[in-house]
Scaffold this motif. Structure first.
Motif, PDB file in Angstrom:
ATOM      1  N   GLN A 228       0.840  -1.203   0.000  1.00  0.00           N
ATOM      2  CA  GLN A 228       0.000   0.000   0.000  1.00  0.00           C
ATOM      3  C   GLN A 228       0.869   1.244   0.000  1.00  0.00           C
ATOM      4  N   THR A 229       1.125   1.773  -1.175  1.00  0.00           N
ATOM      5  CA  THR A 229       2.067   2.875  -1.351  1.00  0.00           C
ATOM      6  C   THR A 229       1.584   4.184  -0.737  1.00  0.00           C
ATOM      7  N   SER A 230       0.305   4.257  -0.354  1.00  0.00           N
ATOM      8  CA  SER A 230      -0.208   5.467   0.306  1.00  0.00           C
ATOM      9  C   SER A 230      -0.038   5.398   1.816  1.00  0.00           C
ATOM     10  N   ALA A 231       0.502   4.292   2.335  1.00  0.00           N
ATOM     11  CA  ALA A 231       0.542   4.062   3.777  1.00  0.00           C
ATOM     12  C   ALA A 231       1.964   4.175   4.318  1.00  0.00           C
ATOM     13  N   GLY A 232       2.265   5.301   4.930  1.00  0.00           N
ATOM     14  CA  GLY A 232       3.503   5.481   5.661  1.00  0.00           C
ATOM     15  C   GLY A 232       4.743   5.051   4.920  1.00  0.00           C
TER      16      GLY A 232
ATOM     17  N   PHE B 264       6.965  -8.888  -4.238  1.00  0.00           N
ATOM     18  CA  PHE B 264       6.000  -7.813  -4.051  1.00  0.00           C
ATOM     19  C   PHE B 264       4.879  -7.942  -5.075  1.00  0.00           C
ATOM     20  N   CYS B 265       3.636  -7.852  -4.603  1.00  0.00           N
ATOM     21  CA  CYS B 265       2.476  -7.888  -5.500  1.00  0.00           C
ATOM     22  C   CYS B 265       1.565  -6.731  -5.134  1.00  0.00           C
ATOM     23  N   GLY B 266       1.396  -5.794  -6.055  1.00  0.00           N
ATOM     24  CA  GLY B 266       0.517  -4.653  -5.792  1.00  0.00           C
ATOM     25  C   GLY B 266       1.177  -3.367  -6.223  1.00  0.00           C
ATOM     26  N   GLY B 267       1.060  -2.344  -5.369  1.00  0.00           N
ATOM     27  CA  GLY B 267       1.810  -1.114  -5.557  1.00  0.00           C
ATOM     28  C   GLY B 267       1.105   0.014  -6.282  1.00  0.00           C
ATOM     29  N   ILE B 268      -0.014  -0.251  -6.973  1.00  0.00           N
ATOM     30  CA  ILE B 268      -0.669   0.815  -7.736  1.00  0.00           C
ATOM     31  C   ILE B 268      -1.776   1.412  -6.872  1.00  0.00           C
ATOM     32  N   ASP B 269      -1.594   2.650  -6.501  1.00  0.00           N
ATOM     33  CA  ASP B 269      -2.355   3.329  -5.454  1.00  0.00           C
ATOM     34  C   ASP B 269      -3.842   3.452  -5.779  1.00  0.00           C
ATOM     35  N   THR B 270      -4.687   2.966  -4.850  1.00  0.00           N
ATOM     36  CA  THR B 270      -6.136   3.127  -4.966  1.00  0.00           C
ATOM     37  C   THR B 270      -6.663   4.232  -4.049  1.00  0.00           C
ATOM     38  N   HIS B 271      -5.757   4.915  -3.363  1.00  0.00           N
ATOM     39  CA  HIS B 271      -6.152   5.999  -2.457  1.00  0.00           C
ATOM     40  C   HIS B 271      -6.302   7.320  -3.202  1.00  0.00           C
ATOM     41  N   ARG B 272      -5.376   7.576  -4.136  1.00  0.00           N
ATOM     42  CA  ARG B 272      -5.424   8.833  -4.876  1.00  0.00           C
ATOM     43  C   ARG B 272      -5.278   8.646  -6.382  1.00  0.00           C
TER      44      ARG B 272
ATOM     45  N   LEU C 114      10.404  -1.580  -8.326  1.00  0.00           N
ATOM     46  CA  LEU C 114      10.224  -2.930  -7.802  1.00  0.00           C
ATOM     47  C   LEU C 114      10.559  -4.033  -8.802  1.00  0.00           C
ATOM     48  N   GLY C 115      10.608  -3.707 -10.091  1.00  0.00           N
ATOM     49  CA  GLY C 115      10.729  -4.730 -11.116  1.00  0.00           C
ATOM     50  C   GLY C 115      12.104  -5.306 -11.366  1.00  0.00           C
ATOM     51  N   PRO C 116      13.201  -4.552 -11.190  1.00  0.00           N
ATOM     52  CA  PRO C 116      14.513  -5.110 -11.547  1.00  0.00           C
ATOM     53  C   PRO C 116      14.827  -6.410 -10.826  1.00  0.00           C
ATOM     54  N   GLY C 117      15.287  -7.397 -11.595  1.00  0.00           N
ATOM     55  CA  GLY C 117      15.640  -8.685 -11.025  1.00  0.00           C
ATOM     56  C   GLY C 117      14.481  -9.618 -10.796  1.00  0.00           C
ATOM     57  N   GLY C 118      13.276  -9.225 -11.216  1.00  0.00           N
ATOM     58  CA  GLY C 118      12.088 -10.031 -10.960  1.00  0.00           C
ATOM     59  C   GLY C 118      11.571  -9.795  -9.557  1.00  0.00           C
ATOM     60  N   GLY C 119      10.719 -10.705  -9.082  1.00  0.00           N
ATOM     61  CA  GLY C 119      10.183 -10.550  -7.737  1.00  0.00           C
ATOM     62  C   GLY C 119       9.119  -9.490  -7.609  1.00  0.00           C
ATOM     63  N   ASP C 120       8.451  -9.156  -8.717  1.00  0.00           N
ATOM     64  CA  ASP C 120       7.428  -8.114  -8.697  1.00  0.00           C
ATOM     65  C   ASP C 120       6.257  -8.529  -9.570  1.00  0.00           C
ATOM     66  N   MET C 121       5.042  -8.301  -9.061  1.00  0.00           N
ATOM     67  CA  MET C 121       3.818  -8.471  -9.846  1.00  0.00           C
ATOM     68  C   MET C 121       2.953  -7.234  -9.611  1.00  0.00           C
ATOM     69  N   VAL C 122       2.464  -6.656 -10.683  1.00  0.00           N
ATOM     70  CA  VAL C 122       1.671  -5.435 -10.581  1.00  0.00           C
ATOM     71  C   VAL C 122       0.222  -5.775 -10.250  1.00  0.00           C
ATOM     72  N   ALA C 123      -0.334  -5.040  -9.283  1.00  0.00           N
ATOM     73  CA  ALA C 123      -1.747  -5.133  -8.948  1.00  0.00           C
ATOM     74  C   ALA C 123      -2.156  -3.814  -8.317  1.00  0.00           C
ATOM     75  N   SER C 124      -3.436  -3.558  -8.319  1.00  0.00           N
ATOM     76  CA  SER C 124      -3.932  -2.413  -7.571  1.00  0.00           C
ATOM     77  C   SER C 124      -3.815  -2.707  -6.081  1.00  0.00           C
TER      78      SER C 124
END
Length: 387
Positions: free
Chosen positions: A297-301, A319-327, A348-358
């Protein structure tokens, strides 16, 4: 070289660079879409499909996304879920209009405005002793076969296609959140402080019941699953719901035991959902076996500091997520969404280990144009090697 969606996800969750960053959308309630934006997406994309709800639960409000729309959303994952018991579905379908929805545990939702439902029914709010737990007569039958009768065939069908990664999600088999449903969040949090022995006993009771369903659910899946989703919302916008000390004393041992139980029965990756600023607990999550953390939750602290998250934890957790639903998603325009997706992928994407989601569900305030801008931006900016 182009990959299938499943190959793409498997590479990412094994900390390898796939052909592009995977997209997780429309799979579970936490990665789903509410009915209004779902209808708007279908209209914008020119897709004809029925309006159905996950878990056959209209009051939850989360849409069952049709396959054509899933493909338009570029989703790399498909879901397998349980169902409420057949008797619970029938009872709620036949109840009086606007009457509360009551689930199999005895907790439920009230209609607070036409078509808007809020989880305001808690069956044991006064309980403070172990005797009160034992006296409650509404504990559900978690071995009811109608909960999982469809699971084996659903998972086998997806496995036979061998096209998409499979994320399996039994509904809210989360100890803390179920305790909130049984007592109310404010009541149970207070009881954790005042009556810790009671709180532990209630969490353990819930966890054992979760295991009663999880075991045959996992058996029905067999090898036809890539990720198992559990979780508990522990964070707020700028902190934690409970102190790290309380988490480690009361809840962490329960999470650790539950995750161990699951991993003894499947080779699937453990996908853990928790909202808010949970940075102080990420090392704990890694220690107890969490493989994938959602929703970032990128809007949280401190969760907004994606560079630090990647640097300190990126080799040990996905990491799965990262696309802000707050603003950004509700109030930004498509170009702002596009640039935010690019920023998150770059960090978050370099080297893998990342999936995009809201960050959690696509809610009713998010325009369809922004949802499509999000997934199209992954296609534009998410191909490896990242620029």
């Amino acid at each position: 070289m182009s990959m299938t969606s499943r190959e793409r996800v498997l590479a990412a969750i094994n900390h390898e660079e796939p052909d592009r960053v995977p997209i997780v959308i429309g799979v579970s309630n936490a990665t789903g879409i509410k009915m209004k934006p779902y209808r708007d997406i279908k209209k914008l994309a020119g897709i004809e499909a029925p309006d159905d709800y996950i878990y056959q639960w209209p009051e939850l409000g989360t849409a069952e996304i049709d396959e054509n729309t899933m493909q338009r959303l570029r989703s790399d994952v498909r879901g397998v879920r349980d169902l409420p018991p057949a008797a619970t579905i029938k009872r709620n379908r036949n109840r009086d209009p606007h009457a509360p929805y009551i689930d199999s545990w005895g907790s439920g939702q009230k209609e607070i405005a036409p078509g808007e439902w809020f989880p305001g029914i808690h069956p044991i709010p006064e309980a403070t002793t172990i005797a009160d737990i034992e006296a409650y007569g509404g504990w559900p039958d978690m071995s009811d076969p109608t909960r999982i009768a469809h699971v084996k065939n659903s998972a086998q069908r997806l496995a036979d296609q061998n096209r998409y990664a499979i994320l399996a999600t039994p509904w809210l088999l989360f100890p803390l959140e179920r305790a909130f449903a049984m007592q109310g969040m404010d009541v149970f949090l207070l009881n954790m402080a005042i009556y810790p022995d009671f709180a532990k006993a209630l969490l353990l009771k819930i966890t054992e019941m979760c295991k009663t369903l999880m075991e045959p659910f996992l058996a029905a899946l067999g090898d036809n699953v890539d990720m198992i989703k559990i979780g508990d919302d522990i964070g707020t916008q700028d902190s934690l719901l409970i102190s790290p000390k309380m988490y480690r004393e009361i809840l962490k041992p329960i999470h650790a035991d539950y995750i161990r139980f699951i991993k003894e029965r499947t080779n699937a990756m453990l996908f853990f959902h928790t909202d808010g600023d949970v940075l102080p607990l990420i090392d704990d999550f890694i220690e107890i076996g969490v493989d994938i953390l959602n929703p970032i939750q990128t809007s949280a602290g401190r969760m907004s500091d994606l560079a630090t998250l990647k640097k300190h934890f990126g080799k040990e957790i996905v990491f799965c997520g990262g696309i802000d639903t707050h603003r950004v998603l509700p109030y930004g325009d498509p170009e702002e969404v596009r640039q935010e997706v690019r920023r998150v992928i770059d960090l978050l994407g370099p080297g893998g280990g990342d999936m995009v989601a809201s960050v959690h569900t696509i809610m009713n305030d998010i325009p369809a144009e922004n949802v499509l801008a999000m997934v199209d931006a992954v296609e534009e900016f998410g191909h490896y090697p990242l620029n």
